[in-house]
Scaffold this motif. Sequence first.
Motif, mmCIF file in Angstrom:
data_model
loop_
_atom_site.group_PDB
_atom_site.id
_atom_site.type_symbol
_atom_site.label_atom_id
_atom_site.label_comp_id
_atom_site.label_asym_id
_atom_site.label_seq_id
_atom_site.Cartn_x
_atom_site.Cartn_y
_atom_site.Cartn_z
ATOM 1 N N GLY A 1 0.805 -1.225 0.000
ATOM 2 C CA GLY A 1 0.000 0.000 0.000
ATOM 3 C C GLY A 1 0.836 1.272 0.000
ATOM 4 N N THR A 2 1.993 1.243 0.673
ATOM 5 C CA THR A 2 2.814 2.461 0.688
ATOM 6 C C THR A 2 3.779 2.484 -0.505
ATOM 7 O OG1 THR A 2 4.558 1.538 2.118
ATOM 8 C CG2 THR A 2 2.685 2.579 3.228
ATOM 9 N N GLY A 3 3.760 1.414 -1.312
ATOM 10 C CA GLY A 3 4.526 1.416 -2.572
ATOM 11 C C GLY A 3 5.992 1.044 -2.456
ATOM 12 N N VAL A 4 6.407 0.474 -1.307
ATOM 13 C CA VAL A 4 7.846 0.176 -1.161
ATOM 14 C C VAL A 4 8.149 -1.330 -1.139
ATOM 15 C CG1 VAL A 4 8.390 2.344 0.021
ATOM 16 C CG2 VAL A 4 7.752 0.341 1.386
ATOM 17 N N LEU A 5 7.112 -2.170 -1.305
ATOM 18 C CA LEU A 5 7.336 -3.611 -1.147
ATOM 19 C C LEU A 5 8.004 -4.261 -2.364
ATOM 20 C CD1 LEU A 5 6.621 -5.986 0.911
ATOM 21 C CD2 LEU A 5 5.184 -6.728 -0.982
ATOM 22 N N HIS A 6 8.995 -5.132 -2.072
ATOM 23 C CA HIS A 6 9.615 -5.976 -3.103
ATOM 24 C C HIS A 6 9.756 -7.372 -2.527
ATOM 25 C CE1 HIS A 6 10.842 -2.584 -5.693
ATOM 26 N NE2 HIS A 6 10.813 -1.939 -4.535
ATOM 27 N N GLU A 7 9.441 -8.391 -3.349
ATOM 28 C CA GLU A 7 9.540 -9.767 -2.865
ATOM 29 C C GLU A 7 10.713 -10.479 -3.536
ATOM 30 O OE1 GLU A 7 5.490 -11.036 -3.695
ATOM 31 O OE2 GLU A 7 4.921 -10.590 -1.625
ATOM 32 N N VAL A 8 11.452 -11.265 -2.743
ATOM 33 C CA VAL A 8 12.513 -12.093 -3.337
ATOM 34 C C VAL A 8 12.323 -13.539 -2.876
ATOM 35 C CG1 VAL A 8 14.198 -10.191 -3.476
ATOM 36 C CG2 VAL A 8 14.181 -11.668 -1.475
ATOM 37 N N ASP A 9 12.795 -14.471 -3.723
ATOM 38 C CA ASP A 9 12.651 -15.900 -3.434
ATOM 39 C C ASP A 9 13.768 -16.331 -2.486
ATOM 40 O OD1 ASP A 9 12.623 -18.641 -3.396
ATOM 41 O OD2 ASP A 9 12.808 -18.893 -5.578
ATOM 42 N N GLY A 10 13.405 -16.587 -1.224
ATOM 43 C CA GLY A 10 14.386 -16.900 -0.191
ATOM 44 C C GLY A 10 14.808 -18.352 -0.155
ATOM 45 N N THR A 11 14.298 -19.175 -1.086
ATOM 46 C CA THR A 11 14.714 -20.589 -1.095
ATOM 47 C C THR A 11 15.986 -20.782 -1.914
ATOM 48 O OG1 THR A 11 13.406 -21.159 -3.061
ATOM 49 C CG2 THR A 11 12.302 -21.359 -0.925
ATOM 50 N N GLN A 12 16.463 -19.735 -2.538
ATOM 51 C CA GLN A 12 17.693 -19.835 -3.323
ATOM 52 C C GLN A 12 18.908 -19.769 -2.390
ATOM 53 O OE1 GLN A 12 16.912 -17.199 -7.067
ATOM 54 N NE2 GLN A 12 16.264 -16.011 -5.304
ATOM 55 N N THR A 13 20.108 -19.942 -2.955
ATOM 56 C CA THR A 13 21.313 -19.818 -2.127
ATOM 57 C C THR A 13 21.402 -18.392 -1.578
ATOM 58 O OG1 THR A 13 22.664 -19.053 -3.974
ATOM 59 C CG2 THR A 13 22.601 -21.448 -3.593
ATOM 60 N N MET A 14 22.185 -18.232 -0.501
ATOM 61 C CA MET A 14 22.347 -16.899 0.104
ATOM 62 C C MET A 14 22.877 -15.898 -0.923
ATOM 63 S SD MET A 14 24.062 -18.033 3.679
ATOM 64 C CE MET A 14 23.353 -19.471 4.466
ATOM 65 N N GLU A 15 23.803 -16.352 -1.758
ATOM 66 C CA GLU A 15 24.412 -15.455 -2.752
ATOM 67 C C GLU A 15 23.378 -14.998 -3.780
ATOM 68 O OE1 GLU A 15 25.669 -18.443 -1.853
ATOM 69 O OE2 GLU A 15 27.248 -17.606 -0.569
ATOM 70 N N LYS A 16 22.515 -15.958 -4.195
ATOM 71 C CA LYS A 16 21.508 -15.619 -5.209
ATOM 72 C C LYS A 16 20.455 -14.671 -4.609
ATOM 73 C CE LYS A 16 19.694 -15.993 -9.337
ATOM 74 N NZ LYS A 16 18.576 -15.098 -9.115
ATOM 75 N N VAL A 17 20.071 -14.924 -3.360
ATOM 76 C CA VAL A 17 19.114 -14.019 -2.703
ATOM 77 C C VAL A 17 19.718 -12.610 -2.641
ATOM 78 C CG1 VAL A 17 17.812 -13.530 -0.578
ATOM 79 C CG2 VAL A 17 18.099 -15.903 -1.336
ATOM 80 N N PHE A 18 21.003 -12.547 -2.277
ATOM 81 C CA PHE A 18 21.672 -11.240 -2.173
ATOM 82 C C PHE A 18 21.705 -10.543 -3.535
ATOM 83 C CE2 PHE A 18 25.767 -8.730 -1.389
ATOM 84 C CZ PHE A 18 25.111 -7.726 -0.686
#
Length: 214
Positions: A188-205
């Motif tokens: 609602g405030t327009g700042v949300l971003h989703e990332v897939d946390g099941t990937q490796t730490m490096e890929k999430v980063f």
Amino acid sequence: MKIVMLGAPGAGKGTQADMIADMFSIPHISTGDIFRENIKNGTELGAKAKGYMDKGELVPDELVCDLVVDRIQQDDCVKGYILDGFPRTIPQANALEEALKAIGQKLDYAIDIEVPDENIISRMSGRRSCTGCNAVYHVVYNPPKTEGICDKCGGKLVLRDDDKPETVKNRLNVYHEQTQPLIDFYKGTGVLHEVDGTQTMEKVFADIKNVIGA
Ligand code: ADP
Ligand code: ADP
Ligand code: ZN
């Protein structure tokens, strides 16, 4: 750069917050770490928080909000900060918005790390936390060089009491009831971003760096 990390317990918020904090030289503010420090130092706040934490429940909003609002106004926060584990309820998010408005600031990103509940129990039972510096390891996915010893400070690594499966189940319920609604709040405030946390730490980063344009 003002960032809020969202996600279930064990999604990787702290791990990613540490990497972002290093990259931008801004503080990583973890309310869980602040409470654990207070418990270790035997403060009044620690004594009040401990009972809730042991049961996997949230510490009441009034014990958290002022503490964070003070923390983000300290000198080391002028270039920004990463909030990890706060806000965790809608009233906390409202308190943060109000405080930011009062000091003329605005959040840049709320990053939600998505990990399904099925993956969380094994993440948590393998987590090892440093009693000296709060660094976090995983026995399989991010092991220390020497078992049981922190690479960074030589401190002892432990399984947090609240990372045992009985408590984790309750923490997940609490997450779904009280914290997950923040995803819609920040949409609602327009700042949300989703990332897939099941990937490796490096890929999430890497995905997070894409989001924040780094
Ligand atoms: P995790 O890393 O698994 O997400 P934390 O270290 O952030 O866990 O939090 C541990 C415990 O500290 C929570 O289960 C809760 O009891 C308490 N806590 C931390 N942050 C908050 C908050 N913003 N509001 C209420 N309770 C909190
Ligand atoms: P949170 O702060 O959201 O509770 P942590 O960053 O402490 O989560 O991560 C929980 C556990 O999972 C830790 O043991 C950490 O080393 C491990 N972990 C973090 N990110 C990943 C990942 N992408 N893949 C596998 N394990 C991870
Ligand atoms: Zn350490």
